[in-house]
Write an enzyme that holds these catalytic residues in place. Structure first.
Site, PDB file in Angstrom:
ATOM      1  N   SER A   1      27.668  51.491  48.131  1.00  0.00           N
ATOM      2  CA  SER A   1      27.488  51.181  47.617  1.00  0.00           C
ATOM      3  C   SER A   1      25.783  50.986  47.240  1.00  0.00           C
ATOM      4  O   SER A   1      24.785  51.650  48.286  1.00  0.00           O
ATOM      5  CB  SER A   1      27.216  49.543  47.319  1.00  0.00           C
TER       6      SER A   1
ATOM      7  N   THR B   1      28.549  54.766  38.609  1.00  0.00           N
ATOM      8  CA  THR B   1      28.761  53.819  37.440  1.00  0.00           C
ATOM      9  C   THR B   1      27.373  53.042  36.250  1.00  0.00           C
ATOM     10  O   THR B   1      26.235  53.046  36.474  1.00  0.00           O
ATOM     11  CB  THR B   1      28.307  51.991  38.256  1.00  0.00           C
TER      12      THR B   1
ATOM     13  N   SER C   1      37.827  50.600  34.925  1.00  0.00           N
ATOM     14  CA  SER C   1      36.928  49.505  35.645  1.00  0.00           C
ATOM     15  C   SER C   1      36.050  48.234  34.880  1.00  0.00           C
ATOM     16  O   SER C   1      35.923  49.030  34.041  1.00  0.00           O
ATOM     17  CB  SER C   1      35.879  49.796  36.278  1.00  0.00           C
TER      18      SER C   1
ATOM     19  N   HIS D   1      34.853  46.018  36.558  1.00  0.00           N
ATOM     20  CA  HIS D   1      33.562  45.884  37.131  1.00  0.00           C
ATOM     21  C   HIS D   1      33.910  44.575  38.087  1.00  0.00           C
ATOM     22  O   HIS D   1      33.749  43.673  39.025  1.00  0.00           O
ATOM     23  CB  HIS D   1      32.062  45.073  36.516  1.00  0.00           C
TER      24      HIS D   1
HETATM   25  C1  LIG Z   1      30.931  41.376  45.316  1.00  0.00           C
HETATM   26  C2  LIG Z   1      31.044  42.682  44.885  1.00  0.00           C
HETATM   27  C3  LIG Z   1      29.746  43.309  44.576  1.00  0.00           C
HETATM   28  C4  LIG Z   1      29.974  44.519  43.804  1.00  0.00           C
HETATM   29  N1  LIG Z   1      29.007  45.712  44.497  1.00  0.00           N
HETATM   30  C5  LIG Z   1      29.440  47.028  43.211  1.00  0.00           C
HETATM   31  C6  LIG Z   1      28.387  47.561  43.294  1.00  0.00           C
HETATM   32  O1  LIG Z   1      27.560  47.335  43.562  1.00  0.00           O
HETATM   33  N2  LIG Z   1      28.656  48.914  42.501  1.00  0.00           N
HETATM   34  C7  LIG Z   1      29.378  49.207  42.056  1.00  0.00           C
HETATM   35  O2  LIG Z   1      29.868  49.791  41.052  1.00  0.00           O
HETATM   36  N3  LIG Z   1      30.841  48.144  41.506  1.00  0.00           N
HETATM   37  C8  LIG Z   1      30.029  47.057  42.587  1.00  0.00           C
HETATM   38  N4  LIG Z   1      31.369  45.811  42.552  1.00  0.00           N
HETATM   39  C9  LIG Z   1      32.789  46.586  41.466  1.00  0.00           C
HETATM   40  C10 LIG Z   1      33.540  47.545  42.686  1.00  0.00           C
HETATM   41  O3  LIG Z   1      33.013  48.254  42.418  1.00  0.00           O
HETATM   42  C11 LIG Z   1      34.803  46.802  41.954  1.00  0.00           C
HETATM   43  O4  LIG Z   1      35.063  47.951  40.427  1.00  0.00           O
HETATM   44  C12 LIG Z   1      35.324  45.580  41.778  1.00  0.00           C
HETATM   45  O5  LIG Z   1      35.471  44.619  43.121  1.00  0.00           O
HETATM   46  C13 LIG Z   1      36.872  45.805  41.585  1.00  0.00           C
HETATM   47  O6  LIG Z   1      37.779  44.540  41.472  1.00  0.00           O
HETATM   48  P1  LIG Z   1      38.592  43.944  42.634  1.00  0.00           P
HETATM   49  O7  LIG Z   1      37.687  42.889  42.641  1.00  0.00           O
HETATM   50  O8  LIG Z   1      39.570  42.996  41.594  1.00  0.00           O
HETATM   51  O9  LIG Z   1      38.900  44.645  42.775  1.00  0.00           O
HETATM   52  C14 LIG Z   1      31.187  44.611  43.176  1.00  0.00           C
HETATM   53  C15 LIG Z   1      32.124  43.986  43.328  1.00  0.00           C
HETATM   54  C16 LIG Z   1      32.143  42.418  43.984  1.00  0.00           C
HETATM   55  C17 LIG Z   1      33.358  41.682  44.092  1.00  0.00           C
END
Ligand SMILES: Cc1cc2nc3c(=O)[nH]c(=O)nc-3n(C[C@H](O)[C@H](O)[C@H](O)COP(=O)(O)O)c2cc1C
Length: 400
Positions: free
Chosen positions: A106, A155, A273, A275
């Site tokens: 990230s 993103t 996605s 997110h």
């Molecule tokens: C704690 C946390 C931090 C995240 N930080 C980012 C990030 O820095 N950049 C990003 O593109 N997505 C971020 N995401 C989203 C994840 O990349 C991803 O899209 C998401 O977790 C997918 O869903 P799931 O947790 O149900 O597998 C984050 C998700 C979580 C749970």
């Protein structure tokens, strides 16, 4: 505690991590409707059982952007991973690398690019946010290139950060947050010693290197809030397309028109996605949106998907619904928070075994063999998504 699934890791992480971190991982935006729909809708997609087809020669490997993967899976970018385990990005990257799948760092990681990329034998993937400070974006892309990163995950579903109520309650933000976090650390001594003390420095490694000064956790939310850019449009992405010569994936697509725009823009992939339900609560789950998006752009662009995937059966479902590969966020973070690298390795092995069962009993020997026939009622799922999106488009037109 006996661990046999990602849900068990969730419980183990809840026990080990201070609440402000557990809820930061576990929570979603607003009333968390989309967060729960992601998991519910996906688990309800019925697989189509087939038997007696000699399934002794399963092959779970695949190829994407010229890279060979042992499974159609990568780890999603997750901010602050180094707060959930000691130098957590390094530990997760090692587990992914040993399994033969990509790790995505990230923008807002604790460990900087230069600390993580060298621990892997395969190229790291890098995730970039659209930020007001274009100088930072340019410099971090140059660093990613220099570190040999192959794929850029861009993103675009965070032009503004979505509110997460749990963070205010848990001490991640809100009144006396510093004090509450300190009190929680005191009663979680394993975390306090291993991560709180030995896992330092706790800052945004990529950003502080650029600014030449640390961005501590206290300033994280403020820094993010100030730096996201709501004026972003496809035009602003063009310089990145010219600047980054590797594969580029647009993360945060939930609509077929946006998917078509990504094709027109010249992206190599889209990441369907929401997110993980952390941004706009109330939007469709990815399991619901994916079939119609796939019907619209399949074979024109690579389709990646995340949000709600918790096991190997879910991966087979998503591939049947039209994805080329999947990513997991929370599932691997729970395992990392509970047991570090060992936990992520074990989780990836569990996922592999679950995929083997699902492929065997849907009669699919290879990833390419998994088509819409592996799920019951694909056409209905796709036409339901189409109808829902058309209804919404009509509503938007009427409101204008
Ligand atoms: C704690 C946390 C931090 C995240 N930080 C980012 C990030 O820095 N950049 C990003 O593109 N997505 C971020 N995401 C989203 C994840 O990349 C991803 O899209 C998401 O977790 C997918 O869903 P799931 O947790 O149900 O597998 C984050 C998700 C979580 C749970």
């Amino acid at each position: 505690m006996i661990i046999s699934s990602a849900n068990d890791y969730r419980e183990a992480a809840r026990r080990r991590l201070p609440p402000f971190l557990f809820h930061y991982i576990d929570g979603g935006a607003y009333a968390e409707q989309t967060l729960s729909r992601n998991v519910q809708d996906l688990s309800q997609v019925a697989l189509h059982q087939r038997v007696l087809n000699d399934m002794s020669q399963l092959d779970l490997s695949t190829e994407i952007f010229g890279e060979k993967l042992s499974l159609p899976l990568a780890l999603s970018p997750v901010g602050l991973t180094g707060m959930y385990a000691r130098r957590g990005e390094v530990q997760a990257a090692k587990a992914a690398d040993k399994k033969g799948i990509p790790f995505t760092l990230s923008t807002v990681s604790v460990c900087p690019i230069e600390e993580v990329a060298p621990v892997m034998h395969r190229p790291m993937w890098f995730q970039l946010y659209v930020l007001r400070d274009r100088g930072f974006m340019k410099s971090v892309l140059e660093r990613a290139k220099a570190a040999g990163c192959s794929t850029l995950i861009f993103t675009v579903d965070m032009p503004v950060p979505g509110a997460r109520y749990r963070d205010a309650h848990s001490g991640m933000s809100g009144p006396y947050a510093n004090l509450r976090r300190y009190a929680q650390a005191v009663v979680h001594p394993h975390w306090a010693f291993n991560v709180g003390l030995l896992g330092r420095p706790h800052d945004l490694g990529n950003v502080s290197k650029y600014l030449g000064k640390p961005i501590p956790l206290e300033d994280y939310i403020g820094w993010l809030g100030k730096n996201f850019d709501p004026s972003i449009s496809w035009k602003d992405l063009e310089w990145i397309r010219d600047f980054w010569d590797g594969p580029m994936v647009i993360k945060g697509i939930l609509d077929p028109e946006d998917a078509k725009d990504a094709v027109r823009f010249g992206a190599d992939g889209i990441l369907v996605s929401n997110h993980g339900g952390r941004q706009l609560d109330g939007v469709m789950s990815t399991a619901k949106a994916l079939p119609y998006i796939a019907d619209t752009v399949k074979d024109e662009i690579k389709i990646l998907v995340d949000s709600g995937i918790r096991n190997g059966l879910d991966i087979v479902r998503m591939i049947a619904l039209g994805a080329d590969m999947c990513l997991i966020g929370r599932a691997f973070i729970y395992a990392l928070g509970a047991q570090g690298e060992k936990g992520v390795t074990n989780l990836l092995n569990l996922i592999e075994s679950e995929m083997r069962v699902a492929m065997t009993l849907t009669g699919n020997n290879t990833i390419k063999d998994i088509t819409r026939d592996a799920v019951v009622d694909y056409d209905k799922l796709s036409s339901d998504a189409k109808a829902a999106m058309e209804r919404r488009a009509a509503q938007v037109a009427q409101d204008k």
